[in-house]
Design a protein around this motif. Structure first.
Motif, mmCIF file in Angstrom:
data_model
loop_
_atom_site.group_PDB
_atom_site.id
_atom_site.type_symbol
_atom_site.label_atom_id
_atom_site.label_comp_id
_atom_site.label_asym_id
_atom_site.label_seq_id
_atom_site.Cartn_x
_atom_site.Cartn_y
_atom_site.Cartn_z
ATOM 1 N N THR A 8 0.843 -1.193 0.000
ATOM 2 C CA THR A 8 0.000 0.000 0.000
ATOM 3 C C THR A 8 0.877 1.241 0.000
ATOM 4 O OG1 THR A 8 -1.841 -1.083 1.136
ATOM 5 C CG2 THR A 8 -1.723 1.312 1.326
ATOM 6 N N LYS A 9 0.537 2.178 -0.880
ATOM 7 C CA LYS A 9 1.200 3.489 -0.877
ATOM 8 C C LYS A 9 0.120 4.561 -0.933
ATOM 9 C CE LYS A 9 3.884 6.962 -1.374
ATOM 10 N NZ LYS A 9 4.734 7.428 -0.263
ATOM 11 N N ILE A 10 0.067 5.359 0.100
ATOM 12 C CA ILE A 10 -0.895 6.465 0.165
ATOM 13 C C ILE A 10 -0.083 7.760 0.134
ATOM 14 C CG2 ILE A 10 -2.773 7.519 1.516
ATOM 15 C CD1 ILE A 10 -3.523 4.686 0.906
ATOM 16 N N TYR A 11 -0.446 8.680 -0.752
ATOM 17 C CA TYR A 11 0.260 9.961 -0.823
ATOM 18 C C TYR A 11 -0.387 10.959 0.136
ATOM 19 C CZ TYR A 11 2.264 8.319 -5.282
ATOM 20 O OH TYR A 11 2.928 7.626 -6.257
ATOM 21 N N ASP A 12 0.436 11.730 0.775
ATOM 22 C CA ASP A 12 -0.037 12.835 1.622
ATOM 23 C C ASP A 12 -1.115 12.389 2.615
ATOM 24 O OD1 ASP A 12 1.546 14.393 -0.121
ATOM 25 O OD2 ASP A 12 -0.157 14.688 -1.461
#
Ligand code: ADP
Ligand code: MG
Length: 226
Positions: A8-12
């Motif tokens: 999982t990669k969530i920005y900001d």
């Protein structure tokens, strides 16, 4: 082999890049990553290149979790990948030959090896006759073929291309895909992000289809066979 486990990669803190990705890519595969703009294709590729670190999960390449890799090892990791971008990223003041040679010079390859490897790479992409030309003297398709020659001149086991035909017309796009297919035939794993439906449908390869950071389909065939 490449394995993503619960990545999982969530920005900001709130924009989903990719969410809970789980997939395996075997050595020697040819894989399209498709989906609308913003669906997470580039995020996925950047996680493979360790340009991004995930918030969660593991990205395992040849048995190593690259999310835990030390900074000092990352340059070597990237050298084991041939990377191709939509906008070619050639050096404007160097010839086609020198753009390809440069990739070997920076890793201190002996001159003798450079003299053998560069013509072989240019031959593979069909550009021997343009070796002395500068990027602004050749077509977009030829510039992209130069970039591919540069990416593969050191014989990486993996090639990653993010929208490699995004700036090209259908005929040049087709040629670029044929070059990437030829590279794959030599045993190199090839992963291509694209939203070019015509090409994906024509080539009938494995297609990983993303929407909002999630894989909605992963199977062989065309773009729309949901
Ligand atoms: P694609 O390559 O499929 O167009 P991306 O992986 O670039 O998709 O983007 C996935 C989502 O993450 C999109 O909503 C995009 O706006 C967002 N995103 C991508 N890069 C960044 C960034 N550096 N900062 C914030 N949001 C980003
Ligand atoms: Mg993208």
């Amino acid at each position: 082999m490449i394995e993503l486990k619960n990545v999982t990669k969530i920005y900001d803190g709130n924009v989903v890049g990719v969410e809970n990705l789980n997939l395996t890519i075997e050595d020697g595969e040819f894989v399209f990553v498709v989906g609308e703009s913003g669906s997470g294709k580039s995020t996925f590729l950047k996680l493979l290149m360790r340009e991004l670190k995930p918030d969660e999960g593991q990205v395992i390449i040849d048995g190593k979790d690259i999310t835990k890799m030390r900074r000092s090892k990352i340059a070597a990791l990237r050298r084991s990948m041939g990377i191709v971008f939509q906008d070619y990223r050639l050096l404007p003041r160097r010839t086609v030959y020198d753009n390809v040679a440069f990739a070997l010079q920076v890793i201190e390859t002996p001159g003798k090896k450079i003299k053998k490897s560069v013509p072989a790479a240019l031959n593979l992409v069909g550009l021997v006759h343009k070796a002395k030309s500068y990027p602004n003297e050749i077509s977009g398709g030829e510039q992209q073929r130069t970039a591919i020659a540069r990416a593969i001149v050191n014989n990486p086991p993996l090639v990653i291309a993010d929208e490699p035909t995004g700036n090209l017309d259908p005929r040049n796009s087709q040629e670029i895909m044929e070059v990437l297919e030829a590279i794959n035939m030599r045993g190199t794993t090839v992963i291509i992000a694209t939203h070019d439906k015509a090409i994906v449908n024509a080539m009938q390869k494995r297609v990983i289809h993303m929407e909002n950071g999630i894989v909605v389909r992963d199977s062989g065939g065309g773009y729309d066979d949901l």
